[in-house]
Design a protein around this motif. Sequence first.
Motif, mmCIF file in Angstrom:
data_model
loop_
_atom_site.group_PDB
_atom_site.id
_atom_site.type_symbol
_atom_site.label_atom_id
_atom_site.label_comp_id
_atom_site.label_asym_id
_atom_site.label_seq_id
_atom_site.Cartn_x
_atom_site.Cartn_y
_atom_site.Cartn_z
ATOM 1 N N UNK A 38 -2.045 -10.153 6.175
ATOM 2 C CA UNK A 38 -2.060 -8.899 5.423
ATOM 3 C C UNK A 38 -1.194 -8.996 4.177
ATOM 4 N N UNK A 39 -0.171 -9.862 4.222
ATOM 5 C CA UNK A 39 0.732 -10.023 3.100
ATOM 6 C C UNK A 39 0.708 -11.472 2.629
ATOM 7 N N UNK A 40 0.550 -11.665 1.341
ATOM 8 C CA UNK A 40 0.534 -13.014 0.774
ATOM 9 C C UNK A 40 0.893 -12.939 -0.703
ATOM 10 N N UNK A 61 -2.739 -1.698 -7.125
ATOM 11 C CA UNK A 61 -3.097 -0.624 -6.207
ATOM 12 C C UNK A 61 -1.954 -0.421 -5.231
ATOM 13 N N UNK A 62 -1.762 0.819 -4.808
ATOM 14 C CA UNK A 62 -0.684 1.124 -3.881
ATOM 15 C C UNK A 62 -1.146 1.999 -2.741
ATOM 16 N N UNK A 63 -0.447 1.897 -1.610
ATOM 17 C CA UNK A 63 -0.787 2.671 -0.425
ATOM 18 C C UNK A 63 0.495 3.053 0.303
ATOM 19 N N UNK A 64 0.442 4.156 1.037
ATOM 20 C CA UNK A 64 1.611 4.582 1.798
ATOM 21 C C UNK A 64 1.839 3.719 3.028
ATOM 22 N N UNK A 65 0.815 2.953 3.446
ATOM 23 C CA UNK A 65 0.939 2.101 4.625
ATOM 24 C C UNK A 65 0.149 0.815 4.399
ATOM 25 N N UNK A 66 0.307 -0.125 5.306
ATOM 26 C CA UNK A 66 -0.345 -1.425 5.182
ATOM 27 C C UNK A 66 -1.853 -1.263 5.167
ATOM 28 N N UNK A 91 -0.093 -9.211 -2.058
ATOM 29 C CA UNK A 91 -0.180 -7.998 -1.262
ATOM 30 C C UNK A 91 1.091 -7.884 -0.444
ATOM 31 N N UNK A 92 1.540 -6.642 -0.220
ATOM 32 C CA UNK A 92 2.764 -6.408 0.528
ATOM 33 C C UNK A 92 3.710 -5.546 -0.277
ATOM 34 N N UNK A 93 4.993 -5.921 -0.270
ATOM 35 C CA UNK A 93 5.990 -5.157 -0.985
ATOM 36 C C UNK A 93 5.980 -5.437 -2.473
ATOM 37 N N UNK A 94 6.941 -4.831 -3.168
ATOM 38 C CA UNK A 94 7.076 -5.035 -4.609
ATOM 39 C C UNK A 94 7.529 -6.470 -4.879
#
Length: 408
Positions: A398-400, A229-234, A285-288
């Motif tokens: 939020x990112x892991x 899944x992708x989003x334009x923001x966190x 979750x987070x960046x690529x």
Amino acid sequence: MKKPTLILTLVVFSVACSSDDPVARKGVEVFQVIIDKSYDTEGSGDWLVAHDLSGNLIYSSRFETGDTIKIQSPDPAVQQLSITFFATVASAVRTFSLKTYTHIPIGGEWVLRKRDQTYETPRGLGLFTITATDLPPNNLVVGSTHYGINGTFEPLLQIPYAQQGKFMAHANTPQLVFLRDAQDNLRYKFFEGVSEGQDISFTYADLQTPETIIEVNLEGYEDYILSVAGSASKRTGDWSGYDLGHAYREGKFRSVKIGYIDRLKFFKTNLRVYTPVSMVQYEKTGGVPESINLPTKVEQVLTSAEVTDFSASLNVPFERRHSYWYHQQQGVGMPVIEWTIDSPTGEHKLGPIPNEITELFPMFSISKLRPGTTEFILSGSSYTDLIESTFQGKAMPDEYEIFSASFW
């Protein structure tokens, strides 16, 4: 004659005071659990049960919303606890739910609270139509918005290699179409400003390739399930987002490709790969991801699968373990029993459930439980992280990036 009577009375009074002393009767206070007002116990029976690491029962107490439980140990030498929350609810089927956390150092404090989850609710503007033509055979094409999948494509029988679907338009979110074919070729296209009643069409040639594609080696595994899944923001809480080519495939595959779109900045990637007896999972979750390197071979040696005496080891290091036992007897109205146990090690010992519980609920029996799945968190989430986020108010990141292995 009166003097001996007075002496006897004083002796009896002295013994009674000693036996009523809470420290003398129960031991020394070693831990505290606060039941937050957000944790609703209405309509259920709730107990806290504590064992030492050898499985000896040292404390139990029923609790209600707003209580403060002071765990006391008769053994002043105890240094670590296994803490179990026992809950039962009488509905159409009586359920018994137990959650245990082992290897808890004494001297701490927990707060048991309801975990709040807030989700974004989309506002639908009405349906519109998307028609896709000149598609490759054996493909999966998915339509989604910021709020997740919003409709499905179906083959158009009168037109070869064509599909059509009805989709829900949402305010302030473009429509994404993402395609994965049988050869793992990935393509996508955004449609801006869609509205109710609109007819949109595209061909395969209108689609473009994701800017970043990662290929994951699947050697040694059989089936796999992928969701991206992708989003334009966190994102926090609700994690629907744009669908970037989910897949479920049975059989042995050399690799799988995962596509990421530059227009989107925050992603959730979940890849599960299977053997006949296990599953390895990657979640980020987070960046690529820079790369996804699955462990080549994760094996478990199971010595004992009993809920009160579990022992298993892995051939690779791990950070924590989550094990599950379950029972539901066949028949109308028969109780459901489930017990989850979290531990920083591959083993635990738990002693008896207190008589005050088993006598009150004779239908509850540990002997009926059978092992389900045991998950080992290999990296990315420590046991301390779990305890602090569950009982000590620490926010989940939020990112892991987590690797885990599960066995059944």
